[in-house]
Design a protein around this motif. Structure first.
Motif, PDB file in Angstrom:
ATOM      1  N   LYS A 173       0.804  -1.224   0.000  1.00  0.00           N
ATOM      2  CA  LYS A 173       0.000   0.000   0.000  1.00  0.00           C
ATOM      3  C   LYS A 173       0.836   1.274   0.000  1.00  0.00           C
ATOM      4  O   LYS A 173       0.272   2.369  -0.030  1.00  0.00           O
ATOM      5  CB  LYS A 173      -0.952  -0.010   1.205  1.00  0.00           C
ATOM      6  N   THR A 174       2.159   1.166   0.031  1.00  0.00           N
ATOM      7  CA  THR A 174       2.978   2.387   0.001  1.00  0.00           C
ATOM      8  C   THR A 174       2.981   3.033  -1.369  1.00  0.00           C
ATOM      9  O   THR A 174       3.329   4.203  -1.498  1.00  0.00           O
ATOM     10  CB  THR A 174       4.450   2.120   0.409  1.00  0.00           C
ATOM     11  N   TYR A 175       2.591   2.277  -2.391  1.00  0.00           N
ATOM     12  CA  TYR A 175       2.527   2.864  -3.722  1.00  0.00           C
ATOM     13  C   TYR A 175       1.300   3.765  -3.780  1.00  0.00           C
ATOM     14  O   TYR A 175       0.190   3.350  -3.469  1.00  0.00           O
ATOM     15  CB  TYR A 175       2.496   1.753  -4.781  1.00  0.00           C
ATOM     16  N   HIS A 176       1.521   5.011  -4.148  1.00  0.00           N
ATOM     17  CA  HIS A 176       0.491   6.049  -3.999  1.00  0.00           C
ATOM     18  C   HIS A 176      -0.815   5.742  -4.726  1.00  0.00           C
ATOM     19  O   HIS A 176      -1.858   6.245  -4.347  1.00  0.00           O
ATOM     20  CB  HIS A 176       1.039   7.409  -4.439  1.00  0.00           C
ATOM     21  N   ILE A 177      -0.765   4.896  -5.724  1.00  0.00           N
ATOM     22  CA  ILE A 177      -1.989   4.563  -6.450  1.00  0.00           C
ATOM     23  C   ILE A 177      -2.987   3.839  -5.534  1.00  0.00           C
ATOM     24  O   ILE A 177      -4.185   3.856  -5.769  1.00  0.00           O
ATOM     25  CB  ILE A 177      -1.681   3.743  -7.720  1.00  0.00           C
ATOM     26  N   LEU A 178      -2.480   3.219  -4.454  1.00  0.00           N
ATOM     27  CA  LEU A 178      -3.353   2.471  -3.541  1.00  0.00           C
ATOM     28  C   LEU A 178      -3.573   3.162  -2.197  1.00  0.00           C
ATOM     29  O   LEU A 178      -4.262   2.627  -1.345  1.00  0.00           O
ATOM     30  CB  LEU A 178      -2.771   1.071  -3.288  1.00  0.00           C
TER      31      LEU A 178
END
Length: 197
Positions: A157-162
């Motif tokens: 979830k660290t990827y900003h899309i999520l």
């Protein structure tokens, strides 16, 4: 589909923190991704999560003891139970006799795992006022190692899309987005090093 780590490979890379749970093959947990409220009433109902009080996609995540993402289910509407996703996801078909599955309290899948597979789940009250000293110790012991699935989910979830609310325009691509984020986390160093590097 993620390459499901073999029993031999998981045990070869077993972190010392799992010495008490040396047959753990996979740690399972579900997570939810916030989504924009669908316009269709049925979709609104199927994705509503009473737990999150929001419309969500629910995802079953499986990690090895060292934190490598080794299984991701399809996305389900937020109202589906963790047990149902586990039963329908296909993860149980990948397990072998001698494997142990670690789960959180209340994620009782012991009745649906294949023969020869065990489940490590912290005890819960089940009608009594408090846990015994042994149950409390067992809860703390399992929680101290099970928390690494939470860390792995946090990496996904660290990827900003999520990290916000997924717009409806991305819903057709949601499983691909989650899968790519899961694969990317496996390029990061292991959460826990093997006991015998």
């Amino acid at each position: 589909m993620f390459p499901f780590s073999s029993q031999h490979l998981v045990r070869k890379n077993m972190p010392k923190e799992f010495a008490q749970y040396a047959t753990t093959r996979i740690i399972l947990d579900c997570t939810e991704l916030f989504i924009q409220r669908p316009s269709a009433m049925l979709a609104q109902s199927e994705t509503w999560s009473d737990y999150k009080h929001h419309n969500t996609w629910k995802l079953l995540v499986g990690v090895t003891p060292n934190g490598q993402v080794t299984f991701l289910s399809d996305l389900w509407g937020g109202r589906v139970s963790d047990k149902h996703i586990t039963r329908e996801s296909g993860v149980l078909d990948l397990l072998e006799p001698g494997d142990n599955v670690m789960v959180d309290r209340g994620f009782d899948i012991s009745g649906i795992v294949p023969a020869g597979v065990t489940v490590n789940m912290p005890p819960f009250l089940a009608g009594s006022d408090q846990l015994t000293a042994a149950e409390t110790e067992q809860t703390m012991s399992i929680a101290s190692v099970r928390m690494h699935v939470e860390r792995a989910i946090g990496r996904i979830k660290t990827y900003h899309i999520l990290d916000g609310t997924l717009p409806n325009t991305l819903s057709p691509y949601a499983i691909q987005i989650v899968t790519v984020c899961g694969f990317l986390t496996n390029f990061l160093p292991p959460l826990l090093p093997p006991a015998n590097p």
